[in-house]
Design a protein around this motif. Structure first.
Motif, PDB file in Angstrom:
ATOM      1  N   UNK A 180       0.838  -1.203   0.000  1.00 22.35           N
ATOM      2  CA  UNK A 180       0.000   0.000   0.000  1.00 22.35           C
ATOM      3  C   UNK A 180       0.871   1.251   0.000  1.00 22.35           C
ATOM      4  N   UNK A 181       0.492   2.193  -0.840  1.00 22.77           N
ATOM      5  CA  UNK A 181       1.092   3.524  -0.800  1.00 22.77           C
ATOM      6  C   UNK A 181       0.312   4.362   0.205  1.00 22.77           C
ATOM      7  N   UNK A 182       1.035   5.083   1.046  1.00 26.00           N
ATOM      8  CA  UNK A 182       0.402   5.964   2.025  1.00 26.00           C
ATOM      9  C   UNK A 182       0.917   7.392   1.861  1.00 26.00           C
ATOM     10  N   UNK A 183       0.006   8.355   1.961  1.00 24.93           N
ATOM     11  CA  UNK A 183       0.429   9.740   2.099  1.00 24.93           C
ATOM     12  C   UNK A 183       0.385  10.090   3.578  1.00 24.93           C
ATOM     13  N   UNK A 184       0.425  11.360   3.900  1.00 21.97           N
ATOM     14  CA  UNK A 184       0.468  11.765   5.302  1.00 21.97           C
ATOM     15  C   UNK A 184      -0.785  11.355   6.068  1.00 21.97           C
ATOM     16  N   UNK A 185      -1.917  11.192   5.355  1.00 17.55           N
ATOM     17  CA  UNK A 185      -3.181  10.853   6.001  1.00 17.55           C
ATOM     18  C   UNK A 185      -3.417   9.347   6.101  1.00 17.55           C
ATOM     19  N   UNK A 186      -2.904   8.588   5.144  1.00 19.63           N
ATOM     20  CA  UNK A 186      -3.139   7.146   5.153  1.00 19.63           C
ATOM     21  C   UNK A 186      -3.039   6.543   3.769  1.00 19.63           C
ATOM     22  N   UNK A 187      -3.596   5.346   3.607  1.00 19.91           N
ATOM     23  CA  UNK A 187      -3.477   4.612   2.355  1.00 19.91           C
ATOM     24  C   UNK A 187      -4.160   5.292   1.182  1.00 19.91           C
ATOM     25  N   UNK A 188      -3.491   5.280   0.028  1.00 21.95           N
ATOM     26  CA  UNK A 188      -4.081   5.849  -1.190  1.00 21.95           C
ATOM     27  C   UNK A 188      -4.174   4.826  -2.318  1.00 21.95           C
ATOM     28  N   UNK A 189      -3.317   3.801  -2.294  1.00 24.30           N
ATOM     29  CA  UNK A 189      -3.356   2.861  -3.404  1.00 24.30           C
ATOM     30  C   UNK A 189      -2.759   1.512  -3.064  1.00 24.30           C
ATOM     31  N   UNK A 190      -3.401   0.441  -3.549  1.00 26.85           N
ATOM     32  CA  UNK A 190      -2.866  -0.918  -3.494  1.00 26.85           C
ATOM     33  C   UNK A 190      -2.945  -1.507  -4.899  1.00 26.85           C
ATOM     34  N   UNK A 191      -2.218  -2.605  -5.175  1.00 22.58           N
ATOM     35  CA  UNK A 191      -2.339  -3.224  -6.496  1.00 22.58           C
ATOM     36  C   UNK A 191      -3.723  -3.810  -6.768  1.00 22.58           C
ATOM     37  N   UNK A 192      -4.542  -3.970  -5.745  1.00 21.81           N
ATOM     38  CA  UNK A 192      -5.899  -4.494  -5.928  1.00 21.81           C
ATOM     39  C   UNK A 192      -6.903  -3.393  -6.201  1.00 21.81           C
ATOM     40  N   UNK A 193      -6.796  -2.283  -5.487  1.00 20.65           N
ATOM     41  CA  UNK A 193      -7.749  -1.186  -5.653  1.00 20.65           C
ATOM     42  C   UNK A 193      -7.158   0.099  -5.076  1.00 20.65           C
ATOM     43  N   UNK A 194      -7.388   1.213  -5.787  1.00 16.96           N
ATOM     44  CA  UNK A 194      -7.012   2.515  -5.241  1.00 16.96           C
ATOM     45  C   UNK A 194      -8.098   3.013  -4.297  1.00 16.96           C
ATOM     46  N   UNK A 195      -7.785   4.096  -3.576  1.00 16.36           N
ATOM     47  CA  UNK A 195      -8.673   4.616  -2.541  1.00 16.36           C
ATOM     48  C   UNK A 195      -9.622   5.677  -3.107  1.00 16.36           C
TER      49      UNK A 195
END
Length: 221
Positions: free
Chosen positions: A154-169
């Motif tokens: 999972x990619x996280x910005x300062x607030x939390x998760x934004x993207x995974x290989x399964x689904x983006x946020x």
């Protein structure tokens, strides 16, 4: 924008290589020429692949291995590239959303990498960190509701998760009003040349279909 690959990811995929494409764009509801390209690759893949053999594509096979290493079942939480190609091979239509979403889907299908497309103006902070999801970590997948991302990269910005290989946020998803695009290509197979080719392909698509100069990209590890 800065992207950090955490030790969590390095430990399960030391050869990981990613590419980030960033561009100013104009989105549109639909692009017929883009869909001609999508249908052409759909016809090609139906001749060349099956729902079993697609798992052997380099980008998909490597992503599935990382899922297993992180404790996630890749058959329950399929990488997005695998989801898209499976739909094609099963004779189902790829969902038509808008030009940005559609071209990111085409780029994912063409190269077999799970690719995240984001409205960069919705990121919190200027740094993204690629790590592994935790138990109970809140995450709303696009069109999927709350998603259990424990064990998913999972990619996280300062607030939390934004993207995974399964689904983006949902929080950072592209919309018809998106003008600042960031696309992240996940090369869990470590093939830097192919990841870079995928990035250049995306630049070509956004230049053709999104009134853009194609923006710029950089490789990260």
């Amino acid at each position: 924008m800065k992207i950090i690959v955490s030790q969590e990811i390095e430990s399960v995929c030391p050869n990981f290589v990613g590419a980030a494409v960033e561009a100013q764009v104009v989105n549109t509801p639909y692009c017929a020429e883009l869909w001609d390209e999508i249908h052409a690759i759909e016809e090609q893949f139906r001749k060349e692949l099956t729902t079993e053999s697609l798992k052997e594509l380099s980008g998909i096979a490597a992503t599935r291995r990382v899922y297993k290493a992180c404790g996630k079942d890749p058959s329950r939480y399929r990488p997005a590239s695998e989801q898209l190609i499976r739909r094609m091979l099963q004779g189902k239509e790829i969902y038509q959303i808008d030009t940005l979403v559609d071209l990111v889907n085409l780029a994912s299908i063409a190269y077999g990498y799970s690719i995240g497309g984001f409205d960069a103006d919705k990121f919190v902070g200027d740094t993204l960190t690629l790590g592994v999801g935790k138990e109970g970590e809140p995450y709303e997948g696009i069109g999927r509701g709350m998603l259990n991302i424990a064990g998913l990269p999972v990619y996280r910005d300062k607030q939390g998760g934004v993207g995974t290989p399964t689904s983006d946020n949902e929080r950072t998803k592209m919309t018809i009003d998106t003008t600042h695009l960031v696309v992240l290509i996940n090369g869990y197979d470590g093939n830097e040349e192919r990841v870079a080719d995928n990035a250049r392909f995306i630049q070509k698509l956004i230049h053709k279909y999104c009134q853009s100069d194609g923006g710029k990209f950089f490789i990260y590890r």
